[in-house]
Design a protein around this motif. Structure first.
Motif, short mmCIF file in Angstrom:
data_model
loop_
_atom_site.label_atom_id
_atom_site.label_comp_id
_atom_site.label_asym_id
_atom_site.label_seq_id
_atom_site.Cartn_x
_atom_site.Cartn_y
_atom_site.Cartn_z
N THR A 141 -16.17 1.20 -4.63
CA THR A 141 -15.37 2.42 -4.61
C THR A 141 -14.03 2.15 -5.27
OG1 THR A 141 -14.35 1.91 -2.48
CG2 THR A 141 -16.45 3.11 -2.42
N LYS A 142 -13.29 3.18 -5.57
CA LYS A 142 -11.98 3.00 -6.21
C LYS A 142 -11.00 2.23 -5.32
CE LYS A 142 -12.31 6.91 -9.27
NZ LYS A 142 -11.83 8.22 -9.67
N GLU A 143 -11.20 2.29 -4.02
CA GLU A 143 -10.31 1.61 -3.08
C GLU A 143 -10.76 0.20 -2.75
OE1 GLU A 143 -11.86 4.65 -2.18
OE2 GLU A 143 -10.21 5.76 -3.08
N HIS A 144 -12.02 -0.14 -3.03
CA HIS A 144 -12.58 -1.43 -2.63
C HIS A 144 -13.72 -1.80 -3.57
CE1 HIS A 144 -14.54 -3.96 0.82
NE2 HIS A 144 -13.89 -4.73 -0.05
N TYR A 145 -13.43 -2.69 -4.51
CA TYR A 145 -14.46 -3.10 -5.47
C TYR A 145 -14.21 -4.51 -5.98
CZ TYR A 145 -11.04 -1.98 -9.16
OH TYR A 145 -9.92 -1.95 -9.95
N ILE A 146 -15.22 -5.06 -6.62
CA ILE A 146 -15.09 -6.37 -7.28
C ILE A 146 -14.53 -6.11 -8.67
CG2 ILE A 146 -16.35 -8.34 -8.22
CD1 ILE A 146 -18.29 -8.07 -5.84
N SER A 147 -13.40 -6.73 -8.96
CA SER A 147 -12.73 -6.54 -10.25
C SER A 147 -13.31 -7.43 -11.34
CB SER A 147 -11.24 -6.82 -10.08
OG SER A 147 -10.57 -6.81 -11.30
N PHE A 148 -13.66 -8.68 -10.97
CA PHE A 148 -14.28 -9.57 -11.96
C PHE A 148 -15.10 -10.64 -11.28
CE2 PHE A 148 -10.32 -11.98 -11.21
CZ PHE A 148 -10.78 -13.29 -11.17
N ALA A 149 -16.02 -11.18 -12.07
CA ALA A 149 -16.78 -12.36 -11.67
C ALA A 149 -16.72 -13.31 -12.87
CB ALA A 149 -18.24 -12.00 -11.36
N ALA A 150 -16.45 -14.58 -12.60
CA ALA A 150 -16.33 -15.57 -13.67
C ALA A 150 -17.16 -16.79 -13.31
CB ALA A 150 -14.88 -15.96 -13.89
N TYR A 151 -17.88 -17.29 -14.30
CA TYR A 151 -18.68 -18.50 -14.11
C TYR A 151 -18.04 -19.60 -14.93
CZ TYR A 151 -22.81 -21.47 -13.63
OH TYR A 151 -23.66 -22.50 -13.33
N VAL A 152 -17.65 -20.69 -14.27
CA VAL A 152 -16.92 -21.78 -14.93
C VAL A 152 -17.78 -23.03 -14.92
CG1 VAL A 152 -14.85 -23.21 -14.83
CG2 VAL A 152 -14.72 -20.79 -14.17
N LYS A 153 -18.02 -23.58 -16.12
CA LYS A 153 -18.83 -24.80 -16.25
C LYS A 153 -18.42 -25.54 -17.50
CE LYS A 153 -22.32 -27.68 -16.02
NZ LYS A 153 -22.11 -28.95 -15.49
N SER A 154 -18.25 -26.85 -17.38
CA SER A 154 -17.92 -27.74 -18.49
C SER A 154 -16.68 -27.25 -19.22
CB SER A 154 -19.10 -27.88 -19.45
OG SER A 154 -20.21 -28.37 -18.76
N ASP A 155 -16.88 -26.77 -20.45
CA ASP A 155 -15.75 -26.35 -21.27
C ASP A 155 -15.73 -24.84 -21.48
OD1 ASP A 155 -18.00 -26.17 -22.83
OD2 ASP A 155 -17.06 -26.96 -24.63
N ARG A 156 -16.34 -24.08 -20.57
CA ARG A 156 -16.46 -22.64 -20.78
C ARG A 156 -16.11 -21.83 -19.51
NH1 ARG A 156 -18.38 -22.96 -25.65
NH2 ARG A 156 -20.23 -24.12 -26.16
N VAL A 157 -15.57 -20.66 -19.76
CA VAL A 157 -15.36 -19.66 -18.72
C VAL A 157 -16.05 -18.40 -19.19
CG1 VAL A 157 -13.68 -18.23 -17.47
CG2 VAL A 157 -13.11 -20.61 -18.02
N PHE A 158 -17.04 -17.95 -18.44
CA PHE A 158 -17.75 -16.71 -18.75
C PHE A 158 -17.22 -15.65 -17.78
CE2 PHE A 158 -20.62 -20.23 -19.71
CZ PHE A 158 -20.92 -19.96 -21.03
N LEU A 159 -16.55 -14.63 -18.30
CA LEU A 159 -15.88 -13.65 -17.47
C LEU A 159 -16.54 -12.28 -17.64
CD1 LEU A 159 -13.19 -13.28 -15.71
CD2 LEU A 159 -12.26 -12.30 -17.79
N ASN A 160 -16.87 -11.66 -16.51
CA ASN A 160 -17.41 -10.30 -16.51
C ASN A 160 -16.45 -9.40 -15.74
OD1 ASN A 160 -20.34 -9.88 -17.54
ND2 ASN A 160 -20.34 -11.89 -16.57
#
Length: 196
Positions: A141-160
């Motif tokens: 919802t606009k008041e309560h949500y996941i803003s981002f998810a990031a997967y971090v491994k080795s030399d990379r950051v994958f951000l959604n």
């Protein structure tokens, strides 16, 4: 304020940017003699000129007023020490791999510290083709949500980036052994290890 230190900093930053005193003066709408006086330590910029001067020179205004720029320690290259920042004004998500001075919308941002594990959203991870498909048991919802998810491994950051009223799901390339970071605007940052 130490006008001599500030003047030396203005001169060095101006030269580093490849600008002349006239370039600075024209941009600020003042005479180039005024910039020369600053650089000689015979006065400091008027308070109204600081924001634009710091933007022209690409220097944090607070550090410029102190007359010295604080250097960060060199990045050790350890991506496992990724730090996340979220601007409370515009919602920008920024990442650093070490200590940094991060600014957005005129404010210095503080690093998001991971929260207690008891309030982590429940996740489901499935392998689909060459990706992990991650779903979250979380309201969006606009008041309560996941803003981002990031997967971090080795030399990379994958951000959604995720948005309110969107499905609470994202994909990451299959690279096992990383850490998953999930940021809820209400409960903060959670870390998952060994799930992917």
């Amino acid at each position: 304020m130490d006008c001599v230190k500030i003047g030396k900093l203005i001169a060095s930053m101006r030269k580093e940017m490849g600008l002349t005193q006239k370039n600075i003066a024209d941009a600020l709408g003042i005479q180039n003699k005024t910039v020369s006086k600053w650089e000689c330590g015979l006065g400091c910029p008027d308070l109204s000129l600081w924001p634009e001067l710091s933007a022209i020179l690409g220097v944090d205004m607070k550090q410029m007023m102190e007359g010295e720029i604080t250097q960060n320690r060199p990045d050790s290259g350890n991506i496992d020490k990724a730090r996340f920042y979220v601007c409370p004004t515009c919602g920008n998500i920024l990442v650093s791999t070490g200590s940094a001075s991060i600014f957005c919308c005129g404010r210095k941002l503080e690093r998001i510290i991971p929260v207690d594990t008891q309030i982590k959203p429940k996740i489901t991870v499935e392998e689909m083709d060459t990706d992990y498909f991650v779903t979250f048991d979380h309201p969006m919802t606009k008041e309560h949500y996941i803003s981002f998810a990031a997967y971090v491994k080795s030399d990379r950051v994958f951000l959604n980036r995720l948005y309110p009223e969107q499905s609470p799901a994202c994909r990451f390339p299959i690279v096992s052994g990383g850490k998953l970071y999930v940021y809820c605007i209400k409960h903060g940052l959670s870390i998952y290890t060994g799930v992917m």
